[in-house]
Design an enzyme around this catalytic site. Structure first.
Site, PDB file in Angstrom:
ATOM      1  N   SER A   1      44.494  43.680  20.411  1.00  0.00           N
ATOM      2  CA  SER A   1      43.557  42.788  19.721  1.00  0.00           C
ATOM      3  C   SER A   1      44.270  41.544  19.213  1.00  0.00           C
ATOM      4  O   SER A   1      45.304  41.618  18.569  1.00  0.00           O
ATOM      5  CB  SER A   1      42.908  43.504  18.537  1.00  0.00           C
ATOM      6  OG  SER A   1      41.975  44.438  18.967  1.00  0.00           O
TER       7      SER A   1
ATOM      8  N   ASP B   1      35.212  36.715  15.089  1.00  0.00           N
ATOM      9  CA  ASP B   1      36.369  37.597  14.907  1.00  0.00           C
ATOM     10  C   ASP B   1      37.680  36.865  15.179  1.00  0.00           C
ATOM     11  O   ASP B   1      38.575  37.394  15.838  1.00  0.00           O
ATOM     12  CB  ASP B   1      36.243  38.832  15.802  1.00  0.00           C
ATOM     13  CG  ASP B   1      37.152  39.965  15.340  1.00  0.00           C
ATOM     14  OD1 ASP B   1      37.757  39.838  14.256  1.00  0.00           O
ATOM     15  OD2 ASP B   1      37.282  40.964  16.067  1.00  0.00           O
TER      16      ASP B   1
ATOM     17  N   HIS C   1      39.762  40.964  12.601  1.00  0.00           N
ATOM     18  CA  HIS C   1      39.846  42.388  12.255  1.00  0.00           C
ATOM     19  C   HIS C   1      41.279  42.903  12.246  1.00  0.00           C
ATOM     20  O   HIS C   1      41.555  43.962  11.696  1.00  0.00           O
ATOM     21  CB  HIS C   1      38.950  43.235  13.170  1.00  0.00           C
ATOM     22  CG  HIS C   1      39.488  43.464  14.545  1.00  0.00           C
ATOM     23  ND1 HIS C   1      39.097  42.722  15.630  1.00  0.00           N
ATOM     24  CD2 HIS C   1      40.390  44.355  15.028  1.00  0.00           C
ATOM     25  CE1 HIS C   1      39.709  43.147  16.711  1.00  0.00           C
ATOM     26  NE2 HIS C   1      40.511  44.144  16.378  1.00  0.00           N
TER      27      HIS C   1
END
Length: 476
Positions: free
Chosen positions: A212, A139, A108
């Site tokens: 992230s 992910d 992402h």
């Protein structure tokens, strides 16, 4: 995760990995570890051209006006409201896993980007990154950069030996503030958020937007997770951070590096968890395994697995529930011949299955079909009014001519059937693991289950074509 505004209860994704065989006390300082590991962590900047529809429309000048020449950005063709485009940027984190420049981050973080640039810890010019491959299910994304000299890198640890309470260190680019270190403990393991292959480590180490894709380290300095998500009412860290475990990530990374895509094993069954009622209905002594609710064309059908079988062991590993089976199959090698132990009609048997590839099956899904029924009169059973499949009933339920079973007309809201989710319009295909084509078949199957001393009976139910098993308590 991208550095962007979050909604109420933000869920932002991250992955992590941990290795710790024995408990340790709190360190006097994390300084030496942070100094050693930080050079392997990178900041990631992505940019994408987006339409400017969300920008306010600017005043239009008359065609041919001198204003078009004097102020082209405002009044020229590119300055007229929705026709304009702008470049949007986002920030995230990653970490280097090899001296030749392979970098792991979250999917992402880079999803949809047409430009990816890497900032190294020691500064210097930004490096352009090439996307090697992605896996949306976990992910994870794998990038590659070219550098003039070997890059500092870190390795994956064994997340399975990490323990709740172990110290961990998160390094990344929170809120675009550059390289930052936070510490905490593992709060929980084997968390599932929303994905089929989820195996998250939960930590209270501060993880915020921009973290992230960054690494979660154990005290040995190996990566046990990739920081992927947070749960928060504010969008900031409240001590609920989630990192995808290294034992999931490392396998995905190996496949992305070798093939540019994932290659997961595929058994070819639809399954559901076994509860106490289902275990009793099929004769299992304990609640375990994965109940097969449907078998389309594929490896399982070729091997002889049937709907109603309970899978107890896959390739030498005990199956406790559906989640464990899905992960075991996905981690298995495509084309491998594995032994599957099933429970059927009170006995166990072993079948050999040659696994297919899940990605191929998802591109070409198989729709299951069942056979032609006989129509009979309505009948009451277990709080449900049942009917055979006449042309009128088929039309009302939207069923094809080749579908077999008994339709549920009404369900008493006080019945066990209603509590277990049975509703008007459901189709009962099997009772007690025997096909039914008429309401009388249902009553006969219920009597047989009672005579056999069962306290509950298993129904195979289809709703909108999707099969599931329902265990209903038998009247005393």
């Amino acid at each position: 995760m991208a550095y962007a505004a979050g909604a109420l209860f933000t869920l932002t994704f991250v992955v992590m990995q941990a290795l710790s065989a024995s408990a340790r006390g709190a360190p006097d300082s994390f300084a030496d570890l942070a100094e050693r590991l930080s050079p392997s962590v990178v900041n990631i900047t992505t940019s994408t051209m987006v339409a400017g529809r969300d920008l306010p429309a600017l005043p239009r000048a008359p065609q041919g006006s001198p204003l078009e020449e004097l102020f082209p950005d405002l009044f020229g063709p590119q300055g007229n409201g929705e026709d304009r485009q702008r470049r949007a940027s986002a920030l995230g984190s990653g970490f280097i896993i090899s001296a030749d420049g392979f970098i792991v981050t979250n999917n992402h973080v880079i999803d949809g980007a047409d430009e990816i640039q890497i900032e190294l810890f020691d500064g210097g010019p930004l490096l352009d990154a090439k996307l090697i491959g992605t896996d949306a299910k976990t992910d994870i994304a794998l990038l590659k950069v070219e550098a003039d000299a070997p890059l500092p890198f870190v390795g994956f640890g064994d997340s399975d030996v990490s323990r709740v309470g172990d110290w961990v260190l998160a390094i990344g680019n929170p809120l675009g503030q550059g390289f930052s270190v936070s510490s905490g403990i593992i709060s929980a393991r084997n968390r599932s958020l929303r994905g089929t292959y989820d195996d998250y480590i939960q930590t209270d180490a501060a993880i915020n937007k921009g973290n992230s894709g960054g690494p979660l380290f154990n005290m040995d300095g190996t990566v046990i997770g990739v920081n992927t998500a947070i749960i928060s009412p504010t969008g900031g860290s409240i001590g609920l951070g989630f990192s995808m475990s290294s034992n999931v990530v490392s396998r995905v990374v190996e496949q992305l590096k070798e093939y540019g895509e994932t290659r997961r094993g595929w058994l070819g069954v639809q399954i559901q968890d076994v509860d106490k009622d289902i275990a009793n209905a099929v004769g299992l002594e304990s609640v375990k395994g994965a109940l097969v609710s449907n078998v389309p064309d594929g490896p399982a059908m070729e091997a002889g697995i049937l709907a109603g079988d309970v899978i107890l062991n896959f390739d030498g590993r005990e199956v406790s529930d559906t989640r464990g089976l899905v992960r075991a199959v996905g981690n298995a090698e495509v084309g491998k011949a594995v032994r599957v132990v099933i429970f059927r009609e009170g006995k166990t048997q072993t079948l050999k299955v040659v696994l297919g590839r899940r990605e191929d099956a998802e591109r070409d899904p198989v729709v299951p079909v069942v056979g032609q029924p006989d129509a009979t009169a309505d009948h009451e059973a277990m709080g449900m009014r049942l009917t055979g499949l006449t042309d009128e009933v088929r039309g009302q339920l939207g069923l094809e001519d080749n579908v077999k079973g008994v339709a549920v007309l009404t369900v008493d809201e006080a019945s066990d059937a209603f509590k277990k989710g049975m509703r008007s319009g459901d189709l009962i295909s099997e009772v007690g693991q025997k096909p039914v084509t008429a309401p009388t078949d249902v009553t006969e199957a219920l009597k047989a289950a009672k005579d056999a001393g069962r306290k509950s009976v298993l129904l195979l139910v289809r709703r909108d074509g999707a099969p599931r098993f329902v265990a209903l308590a038998l009247d005393e």
